[in-house]
Structure formats: structure tokens, C-alpha cells
Design a protein around this motif. Sequence first.
Motif, PDB file in Angstrom:
ATOM      1  N   LEU A 142       0.791  -1.231   0.000  1.00 41.88           N
ATOM      2  CA  LEU A 142       0.000   0.000   0.000  1.00 41.88           C
ATOM      3  C   LEU A 142       0.828   1.290   0.000  1.00 41.88           C
ATOM      4  O   LEU A 142       0.501   2.216  -0.752  1.00 41.88           O
ATOM      5  N   PRO A 143       1.880   1.419   0.800  1.00 44.84           N
ATOM      6  CA  PRO A 143       2.678   2.655   0.705  1.00 44.84           C
ATOM      7  C   PRO A 143       3.302   2.851  -0.672  1.00 44.84           C
ATOM      8  O   PRO A 143       3.384   3.977  -1.172  1.00 44.84           O
ATOM      9  N   GLY A 144       3.709   1.772  -1.309  1.00 40.60           N
ATOM     10  CA  GLY A 144       4.279   1.888  -2.653  1.00 40.60           C
ATOM     11  C   GLY A 144       3.255   2.346  -3.671  1.00 40.60           C
ATOM     12  O   GLY A 144       3.544   3.174  -4.539  1.00 40.60           O
ATOM     13  N   ILE A 145       2.031   1.834  -3.565  1.00 43.57           N
ATOM     14  CA  ILE A 145       0.966   2.260  -4.470  1.00 43.57           C
ATOM     15  C   ILE A 145       0.630   3.727  -4.216  1.00 43.57           C
ATOM     16  O   ILE A 145       0.376   4.492  -5.154  1.00 43.57           O
ATOM     17  N   LEU A 146       0.647   4.154  -2.963  1.00 43.22           N
ATOM     18  CA  LEU A 146       0.382   5.559  -2.635  1.00 43.22           C
ATOM     19  C   LEU A 146       1.435   6.471  -3.257  1.00 43.22           C
ATOM     20  O   LEU A 146       1.106   7.490  -3.882  1.00 43.22           O
ATOM     21  N   VAL A 147       2.706   6.104  -3.123  1.00 43.46           N
ATOM     22  CA  VAL A 147       3.783   6.903  -3.718  1.00 43.46           C
ATOM     23  C   VAL A 147       3.672   6.906  -5.237  1.00 43.46           C
ATOM     24  O   VAL A 147       3.838   7.946  -5.890  1.00 43.46           O
ATOM     25  N   GLN A 148       3.357   5.763  -5.811  1.00 40.08           N
ATOM     26  CA  GLN A 148       3.196   5.670  -7.262  1.00 40.08           C
ATOM     27  C   GLN A 148       2.057   6.567  -7.743  1.00 40.08           C
ATOM     28  O   GLN A 148       2.172   7.240  -8.768  1.00 40.08           O
ATOM     29  N   THR A 149       0.959   6.619  -7.001  1.00 39.50           N
ATOM     30  CA  THR A 149      -0.168   7.469  -7.364  1.00 39.50           C
ATOM     31  C   THR A 149       0.208   8.941  -7.303  1.00 39.50           C
ATOM     32  O   THR A 149      -0.174   9.728  -8.184  1.00 39.50           O
TER      33      THR A 149
END
Length: 146
Positions: free
Chosen positions: A74-81
Amino acid sequence: MTTTTVAPSKSRVTPAHAIKDMVIITKRNLRRFLRMPQLLLIATVQPVMFLLLFTFVFGGAIAIPGVEYIDFLLPGILVQTVVFGSTNTAIGLTEDLTAGVIDRFRSLPMARGAVLAGRTLADLVRDCAGDDRPDCPILVQLGKAK
């Protein structure tokens, strides 16, 4: 020999005018988003698509000791977004630059930073549109957070 001194000129743009200019540019860009609903659709569907892809396709292939994979993901997806959102801002500014809109804004007596700030604020509003997250900056500022 005489010397002349030039008094420093006052800035034509006050902070109040800069904020007003930023709000005007933000409204312009939000109207553009309403006329192109596919931009809102892409901004909404893309993070969900990546979350589902990485959870169900790669979820079983990567083992992280002591941590659930979704908590790691989830943190990686947040940063990617966030990164993809900033590239959308850059692409929108580039489109305005090639269409000559930025040159028109430069000829107006408006704050120089209002174009960038207005576009960024409009993208932030678009990214948080319909979002019920309590940590969404726009919702927190508007007092709509739960």
C-alpha cells in the motif's frame, strides 16, 4: 558628474492578487476536467488497477518475513499514485505551453506562480474528488473529514 538613483518599484502583484489569480486558474482547470471526464476516470481507476494487479498477480510470489504483503504494498501504491499525479500536472502544463495559453497568461498582469499553483491545486482537487479518506488534504481543509 551626476548620478541618478532609481527608486525600487513596488510589485504590481500583492499576495492577495496572487491568491485570487491562483483561484481563477484553478477554476479554469477544474472546468477543463469536467469537460474531459476521462481524466477523472483514469485518475480514479489507475491506482485501484495497480493495487489489484500487484496483490493478486505478484502477491504469492513475494514473501516478506514478519509483514503482510498488502501492508508492504500500500505505501508503494500511494507513492506511485502521487508520482503519476505530478506527471499529469506536468503534462497539462506542457499542453498549455504548446497551445500558447501560458504566453497569454504572461501578457496579463497576474502572478507568475499562479499558473503552476493553480494547476497543482486543481489536480489535487481532482485526485481527492469523491474521496472519503480522512487524510485527504482538501477534505481536511474544508472540514469535511470524518
